[in-house]
Design an enzyme around this catalytic site. Structure first.
Site, PDB file in Angstrom:
ATOM      1  N   ASP A 158     -17.653  38.886 -13.801  1.00  0.00           N
ATOM      2  CA  ASP A 158     -18.166  40.095 -14.439  1.00  0.00           C
ATOM      3  C   ASP A 158     -19.680  40.179 -14.250  1.00  0.00           C
ATOM      4  OD1 ASP A 158     -18.116  42.433 -15.869  1.00  0.00           O
ATOM      5  OD2 ASP A 158     -18.098  41.468 -17.826  1.00  0.00           O
TER       6      ASP A 158
ATOM      7  N   HIS B  40     -10.433  49.534 -11.761  1.00  0.00           N
ATOM      8  CA  HIS B  40     -11.596  49.598 -12.650  1.00  0.00           C
ATOM      9  C   HIS B  40     -12.898  49.863 -11.888  1.00  0.00           C
ATOM     10  CE1 HIS B  40     -14.245  48.941 -15.943  1.00  0.00           C
ATOM     11  NE2 HIS B  40     -14.722  47.788 -15.489  1.00  0.00           N
TER      12      HIS B  40
HETATM   13  C1  HEM Z   1     -12.366  44.500 -21.145  1.00  0.00           C
HETATM   14  C2  HEM Z   1     -13.117  45.385 -20.567  1.00  0.00           C
HETATM   15  C3  HEM Z   1     -13.720  45.220 -19.219  1.00  0.00           C
HETATM   16  C4  HEM Z   1     -13.544  44.248 -18.282  1.00  0.00           C
HETATM   17  C5  HEM Z   1     -12.627  43.025 -18.352  1.00  0.00           C
HETATM   18  C6  HEM Z   1     -14.380  44.583 -17.150  1.00  0.00           C
HETATM   19  C7  HEM Z   1     -14.470  43.837 -15.981  1.00  0.00           C
HETATM   20  C8  HEM Z   1     -15.179  44.218 -14.860  1.00  0.00           C
HETATM   21  C9  HEM Z   1     -15.163  43.516 -13.602  1.00  0.00           C
HETATM   22  C10 HEM Z   1     -14.365  42.260 -13.323  1.00  0.00           C
HETATM   23  C11 HEM Z   1     -15.968  44.196 -12.749  1.00  0.00           C
HETATM   24  C12 HEM Z   1     -16.260  43.866 -11.271  1.00  0.00           C
HETATM   25  C13 HEM Z   1     -17.472  43.013 -11.061  1.00  0.00           C
HETATM   26  C14 HEM Z   1     -18.766  43.631 -11.512  1.00  0.00           C
HETATM   27  O1  HEM Z   1     -19.384  44.434 -10.788  1.00  0.00           O
HETATM   28  O2  HEM Z   1     -19.171  43.322 -12.623  1.00  0.00           O
HETATM   29  C15 HEM Z   1     -16.500  45.323 -13.465  1.00  0.00           C
HETATM   30  C16 HEM Z   1     -17.370  46.247 -12.953  1.00  0.00           C
HETATM   31  C17 HEM Z   1     -17.915  47.275 -13.661  1.00  0.00           C
HETATM   32  N1  HEM Z   1     -17.592  47.652 -14.949  1.00  0.00           N
HETATM   33 FE1  HEM Z   1     -16.287  46.736 -16.180  1.00  0.00          FE
HETATM   34  N2  HEM Z   1     -15.045  45.745 -17.429  1.00  0.00           N
HETATM   35  C18 HEM Z   1     -14.672  46.166 -18.686  1.00  0.00           C
HETATM   36  C19 HEM Z   1     -15.105  47.296 -19.325  1.00  0.00           C
HETATM   37  C20 HEM Z   1     -16.004  48.188 -18.842  1.00  0.00           C
HETATM   38  C21 HEM Z   1     -16.486  49.364 -19.529  1.00  0.00           C
HETATM   39  C22 HEM Z   1     -16.032  49.804 -20.914  1.00  0.00           C
HETATM   40  C23 HEM Z   1     -17.389  49.959 -18.714  1.00  0.00           C
HETATM   41  C24 HEM Z   1     -18.207  51.213 -18.937  1.00  0.00           C
HETATM   42  C25 HEM Z   1     -17.828  52.208 -19.722  1.00  0.00           C
HETATM   43  C26 HEM Z   1     -17.494  49.156 -17.516  1.00  0.00           C
HETATM   44  C27 HEM Z   1     -18.362  49.402 -16.491  1.00  0.00           C
HETATM   45  C28 HEM Z   1     -18.388  48.693 -15.299  1.00  0.00           C
HETATM   46  C29 HEM Z   1     -19.293  49.006 -14.201  1.00  0.00           C
HETATM   47  C30 HEM Z   1     -20.369  50.077 -14.193  1.00  0.00           C
HETATM   48  C31 HEM Z   1     -18.981  48.129 -13.171  1.00  0.00           C
HETATM   49  C32 HEM Z   1     -19.623  48.075 -11.776  1.00  0.00           C
HETATM   50  C33 HEM Z   1     -19.024  49.188 -10.938  1.00  0.00           C
HETATM   51  C34 HEM Z   1     -19.719  49.328  -9.598  1.00  0.00           C
HETATM   52  O3  HEM Z   1     -20.761  49.995  -9.548  1.00  0.00           O
HETATM   53  O4  HEM Z   1     -19.217  48.726  -8.649  1.00  0.00           O
HETATM   54  N3  HEM Z   1     -16.634  48.096 -17.621  1.00  0.00           N
HETATM   55  N4  HEM Z   1     -16.001  45.318 -14.759  1.00  0.00           N
END
Ligand code: HEM
Length: 289
Positions: free
Chosen positions: A136, A201
């Site tokens: 993450d 996601h």
């Molecule tokens: C349990 C909830 C969540 C989990 C397990 C999760 C997990 C992840 C993972 C594994 C990634 C890919 C690696 C990274 O770039 O960090 C990611 C990317 C991302 N997540 Fe989440 N996330 C969660 C909730 C959220 C929420 C609520 C938001 C915003 C409303 C969010 C916004 C983002 C963004 C902006 C990225 C990067 C996207 C990009 O520009 O490539 N995430 N998340």
């Protein structure tokens, strides 16, 4: 140059406690101000980061530009549980015992006016992974860009905090290749998948795919409580707009497609806070006192 609470841009600590506090019934303005002043020496923005809720600002009759409560997402296909708290504290330590002592010190000052309504024990897992096993924070901005994304001109920041509870029994029966499609990255090597579906996601949240681009600084940490656990999602920015744009797309409000994350994890609460700047090594509470 404006000074900000350094925890916003620092690496995650090994251990953390997130505290949500509300005003005690009957607390008057003088007691609230006294409690905040009493805690001020502990609020260094590093070991303890502080966020102020819209309700507390209103109680103290001060206007903080841009500070508001989360009002939900119109047309969302999933429950987002808008919630509020007067004060949000992120206690950050390398040692769990220190968290307890720090919390006790803080509460000695704050208890006359504030009571804890939610306490979340968080930690760094497997070098920075969510409890699902996925890395993450990969696409977080770095360096000057991180600063520009997360810190307003006066050193303050706006943070969205969302407590997600994972349903591990649902996740464990999904084959890993399918889980990878749900996230849009491979668990084994964090490689982004070219053929991920629209519900993935990282497709829902791809920051440069919004107009305007929607960048945030994510500082989320895994949490546990007994046999339960999940992710305490935390995103800093110069307003709540980028978070809300991402959440709107995740929630299905835009095109009916919900983020595949919802198959195994659900938000329990969503709150907004304002993180004041830093002055002389302490959170600058001048706007409130
Ligand atoms: C349990 C909830 C969540 C989990 C397990 C999760 C997990 C992840 C993972 C594994 C990634 C890919 C690696 C990274 O770039 O960090 C990611 C990317 C991302 N997540 Fe989440 N996330 C969660 C909730 C959220 C929420 C609520 C938001 C915003 C409303 C969010 C916004 C983002 C963004 C902006 C990225 C990067 C996207 C990009 O520009 O490539 N995430 N998340």
């Amino acid at each position: 140059m404006a000074v900000f609470q350094p925890a916003i841009l620092q690496d995650l600590p090994a251990h953390a406690t997130y505290l949500m506090l509300n005003l005690r019934a009957g607390a008057d303005m003088a007691t609230v101000r006294g409690a905040l002043s009493g805690a001020a020496d502990l609020l260094d923005g590093n070991r303890v980061l502080a966020g102020i809720g819209a309700g507390l600002a209103a109680f103290l009759q001060v206007q903080i530009p841009g500070l508001r409560d989360f009002g939900g997402i119109e047309g969302s296909k999933v429950g987002l549980h808008p919630s509020t708290a007067a004060l949000w504290l992120w206690l950050r330590e390398s040692d769990r015992g220190e968290l307890l002592h720090q919390q006790r010190r803080l509460m000695q000052a704050l208890a006359p006016a504030f009571e804890i309504v939610q306490q979340t024990a968080a930690f760094k897992y497997a070098g920075g992974r969510d409890l699902s096993g996925y890395e993450d924070g990969t696409e977080n901005p770095h360096g000057d860009e991180a600063r520009a994304v997360a810190i307003s001109g006066d050193g303050s920041s706006y943070v969205a905090v969302q407590l997600w509870e994972h349903r591990f029994e649902k996740l464990q029966v999904i084959p890993e290749a399918e889980q990878d499609q749900m996230i849009g990255r491979r668990k084994s090597d964090n490689e982004e998948l070219d053929d991920a579906p629209e519900s993935a996601h990282v497709k829902r949240t791809a920051q440069e795919d919004f107009d305007p681009e929607a960048f945030v600084m994510r500082r989320s940490m895994p949490w546990t409580d007994g046999g339960r656990g999940g992710l305490n999602f935390v995103a800093f920015a110069t307003s709540y707009d980028a978070f809300e744009a991402q959440l709107r797309r995740m929630s299905g409000a835009e095109d009916g497609i919900t983020d595949a994350l919802f198959r195994f994890t659900l938000p329990q609460s969503t709150c907004y806070f304002w993180c004041p700047p830093l002055k002389d090594g302490r959170v600058d509470l001048q706007a409130l006192l």
